[in-house]
Scaffold this motif. Sequence first.
Motif, PDB file in Angstrom:
ATOM      1  N   GLN A  36      98.671  14.901  60.600  1.00  0.00           N
ATOM      2  CA  GLN A  36      99.055  13.520  60.893  1.00  0.00           C
ATOM      3  C   GLN A  36      98.262  12.551  60.018  1.00  0.00           C
ATOM      4  N   THR A  37      96.984  12.819  59.850  1.00  0.00           N
ATOM      5  CA  THR A  37      96.141  11.953  59.025  1.00  0.00           C
ATOM      6  C   THR A  37      96.588  11.977  57.565  1.00  0.00           C
ATOM      7  N   LEU A  38      96.882  13.182  57.072  1.00  0.00           N
ATOM      8  CA  LEU A  38      97.306  13.310  55.676  1.00  0.00           C
ATOM      9  C   LEU A  38      98.636  12.602  55.423  1.00  0.00           C
ATOM     10  N   SER A  39      99.536  12.609  56.412  1.00  0.00           N
ATOM     11  CA  SER A  39     100.839  11.958  56.226  1.00  0.00           C
ATOM     12  C   SER A  39     100.681  10.449  56.038  1.00  0.00           C
ATOM     13  N   VAL A  40      99.617   9.874  56.619  1.00  0.00           N
ATOM     14  CA  VAL A  40      99.369   8.441  56.453  1.00  0.00           C
ATOM     15  C   VAL A  40      98.898   8.144  55.031  1.00  0.00           C
ATOM     16  N   LEU A  41      98.259   9.119  54.384  1.00  0.00           N
ATOM     17  CA  LEU A  41      97.702   8.904  53.054  1.00  0.00           C
ATOM     18  C   LEU A  41      98.739   8.999  51.942  1.00  0.00           C
ATOM     19  N   ILE A  42      99.960   9.444  52.264  1.00  0.00           N
ATOM     20  CA  ILE A  42     100.962   9.689  51.222  1.00  0.00           C
ATOM     21  C   ILE A  42     101.236   8.434  50.405  1.00  0.00           C
ATOM     22  N   SER A  43     101.444   7.309  51.099  1.00  0.00           N
ATOM     23  CA  SER A  43     101.822   6.091  50.387  1.00  0.00           C
ATOM     24  C   SER A  43     100.680   5.493  49.575  1.00  0.00           C
ATOM     25  N   TYR A  44      99.460   5.963  49.810  1.00  0.00           N
ATOM     26  CA  TYR A  44      98.323   5.480  49.018  1.00  0.00           C
ATOM     27  C   TYR A  44      98.128   6.358  47.781  1.00  0.00           C
ATOM     28  N   ARG A  45      99.229   6.733  47.180  1.00  0.00           N
ATOM     29  CA  ARG A  45      99.180   7.678  46.063  1.00  0.00           C
ATOM     30  C   ARG A  45      98.402   7.136  44.868  1.00  0.00           C
ATOM     31  N   ARG A  46      98.329   5.814  44.754  1.00  0.00           N
ATOM     32  CA  ARG A  46      97.621   5.234  43.613  1.00  0.00           C
ATOM     33  C   ARG A  46      96.130   5.515  43.664  1.00  0.00           C
ATOM     34  N   PRO A 589     113.041  11.141  60.590  1.00  0.00           N
ATOM     35  CA  PRO A 589     111.771  11.668  60.057  1.00  0.00           C
ATOM     36  C   PRO A 589     110.675  10.605  60.018  1.00  0.00           C
ATOM     37  N   ILE A 590     110.392   9.996  61.153  1.00  0.00           N
ATOM     38  CA  ILE A 590     109.431   8.901  61.213  1.00  0.00           C
ATOM     39  C   ILE A 590     108.249   9.236  62.115  1.00  0.00           C
ATOM     40  N   GLY A 591     108.511   9.969  63.207  1.00  0.00           N
ATOM     41  CA  GLY A 591     107.446  10.201  64.168  1.00  0.00           C
ATOM     42  C   GLY A 591     107.076   8.894  64.847  1.00  0.00           C
ATOM     43  N   HIS A 592     105.776   8.670  65.076  1.00  0.00           N
ATOM     44  CA  HIS A 592     105.341   7.417  65.687  1.00  0.00           C
ATOM     45  C   HIS A 592     105.557   6.244  64.736  1.00  0.00           C
ATOM     46  N   PHE A 593     105.281   6.439  63.467  1.00  0.00           N
ATOM     47  CA  PHE A 593     105.522   5.413  62.449  1.00  0.00           C
ATOM     48  C   PHE A 593     105.275   6.061  61.094  1.00  0.00           C
ATOM     49  N   LYS A 594     105.673   5.387  60.044  1.00  0.00           N
ATOM     50  CA  LYS A 594     105.378   5.809  58.683  1.00  0.00           C
ATOM     51  C   LYS A 594     104.986   4.591  57.865  1.00  0.00           C
ATOM     52  N   LEU A 595     104.044   4.779  56.948  1.00  0.00           N
ATOM     53  CA  LEU A 595     103.674   3.748  55.986  1.00  0.00           C
ATOM     54  C   LEU A 595     104.331   4.079  54.662  1.00  0.00           C
ATOM     55  N   ILE A 596     104.924   3.073  54.022  1.00  0.00           N
ATOM     56  CA  ILE A 596     105.622   3.309  52.760  1.00  0.00           C
ATOM     57  C   ILE A 596     105.444   2.105  51.860  1.00  0.00           C
ATOM     58  N   SER A 597     105.484   2.350  50.571  1.00  0.00           N
ATOM     59  CA  SER A 597     105.300   1.280  49.600  1.00  0.00           C
ATOM     60  C   SER A 597     106.529   0.380  49.558  1.00  0.00           C
ATOM     61  N   ALA A 598     106.306  -0.865  49.118  1.00  0.00           N
ATOM     62  CA  ALA A 598     107.421  -1.813  49.007  1.00  0.00           C
ATOM     63  C   ALA A 598     108.479  -1.306  48.046  1.00  0.00           C
ATOM     64  N   GLU A 599     108.074  -0.577  47.011  1.00  0.00           N
ATOM     65  CA  GLU A 599     109.008  -0.066  46.018  1.00  0.00           C
ATOM     66  C   GLU A 599     110.040   0.867  46.634  1.00  0.00           C
TER      67      GLU A 599
END
Length: 675
Positions: A36-46, A589-599
């Motif tokens: 779960q923690t790693l899934s939050v880090l996906i959008s911080y790919r930069r 495929p969201i679960g409780h929530f997902k963080l995603i980039s504006a792009e």
Amino acid sequence: MLPILCTGIINGELGGAVESWPPGLKARDAHGLAYQTLSVLISYRRCFDLQQCHYLVEVFQAGLNGQLSTIKCCLHALSLSAFELQPSMTKCLSRILEKLSQIMSNPNMAVHILGFLSIIGSLPVLHVNFTEADFKMVFGVALQYLQHYNRVHASSTNVITMSWALSQHVRILSYSAVYIWFLAVKLPDRPRHIRFIARQLLLANEGNEQVDGPTEVCFDWLARYTYASADPRPAHSTFSDIVLSSSDKAPENQKTWILGHSIVTIRALARSGWVEVMSRRPSGFSRFICRIENVPMVGPGDVTPDLLSVPAGLIMERNPSRLTLNIDGEGLENDGPPKEHAHELSHITEGSGDEPPVPDPITGYVWSGTAPSQRRKQVEIDPSFLILQLSPIPDGTTQPFVRRVPDSTTLPRFVATLDRIPVIDTHKVGIMYVAPGQCEETEILRNVHGSPAYTRFLEGIGRLINLRGQMDVYAGGLEPDEDGEYAYAWWDDIGQILYHTATMMPTVEHDPQCNNKKRHIGNDYVRIVWNDSGIPYRFDTLTTQFQFVNIVVEPHSLGSIAAFSNNLHENEYFKVTVQLAPGMTEFAPIGHFKLISAENLPLLVRQLSLLADWFASVFAHTQHDTVRVEMKTNWQTRLEAIRRFKNQLPPEEPLADLGDGVMGQEALRDFTTSF
């Protein structure tokens, strides 16, 4: 932190050093929290290099070997990675699909697997280098559920372990995944996949006397797209307007046949040697305008017969030295105007005495009558496409059904009824903007603009269409005089979504409660809510009986500055949450929530809105999952309408007894009985 978590999960060492866990917790629970923690880090790919991104996707791939809750979490993370970590997903996708083929037998995971397949199938960059074996693996995964579905529902003694509404939704997703991925195959390679797909479809119907309706529709759809990329219905064509004259509308100039599950009508046109061929099938409507070249040559001084029936007009472009013809909306261009404007032709009437139309100030072209088709695309055609549209195939009966339909009053009524059933599935989705501090229905609906980030989101979720005179894009019930001139829409060869955007609809003084806006948005099963209010959005904010799914989008950094600033760095990430009506099973495929980039936010929300409207439609059709009724697509409805019409035809006269020898062919040689 990232290397520690990834290494600990893959090596199985995470949490192993803890001597004693609290009662009820185990080491694998720590792994679940880590995913779960790693899934939050996906959008911080930069923040990570490419190798760390690869490692992150590999961890989620390894999680597909875990327990059900871990598999679901990893599938959701991989769905997000399809947008945010595309180089890493491209590298690992074949191995991920191989693992999915092993766990697809679990029906409770099917909705998450098929949702994942639908998402990655809509992103060509992920599968641009796929081999034939890779595509077969996808088709095999998608069709596995159909075999399970038919096996479970074949006997009333089997216990249904998943909700009925969800089972219908997953069944639709199975076919949809086949369609999405078949369109991803290059046209020359598509015939090589038919044998495999056909076998899997027949295995799903094994034991039945005939294949079921959705399977029959799938075969019909494959016959449309194996040899062509043409649209499922004709577009508005300036060329056909010129070729067809008013005298061509006479019914005595046409005949109709039933060939398998298709209705073929051929109309002889007034112009010398021209015919119009219309093939109506469950999965589409094809229209051909053809000219036979075996026409008499014109002698010196004679007038070409065609010129006697040409309407008083000519087709020209802004540059008269270049000509472009449209055949049912598909442009054939040379070095004339830009390709995207090839359909924008001017129609100038000769000798009418009227002032010529004013050219469009942007393009310089003159619109002819209604708005031209906005469904432009490059179309590839294999010669086999034409013969398939004029044949009974793929009807699987041993005796192909080919029969002339006698002229009667019922035929025009049937054709008109069939044409009112869309040849693709249509969806309506509402979009509302919630400004800072707003929480009431009326004040939200009265908004006529949103933040800069909201505006950028709208530009990415669909294409802006002009509703006035629109003939080729589903308008979702919008009228330009009441609901505004423009709307956002999205479409492909399978479906269309019309977005009822509240900020684009007029807010008028005589409607202070915005009932006209609510008339559309309140009847949508799915609503996208852009929430800049700074407070949680209540599920029942909009009072309506059609309260099923809200897709809530919020800035990851809250506050009025983040809402209204045009600083891109303050709107880089967004939080997406899905709110469900009571009784609805998790499907997105969201679960409780997902963080995603504006792009990538518009792409994700578009896919979510499509999946959500499908499931919400099934949920409503089954009366909140309380009634076991089949959910039928528009294609299946068209198939059933054609079958009913065939069954209502009077029985054919039996052929005379066939004698011996050559004279025994007498009845068969009289082709006028069928044609």
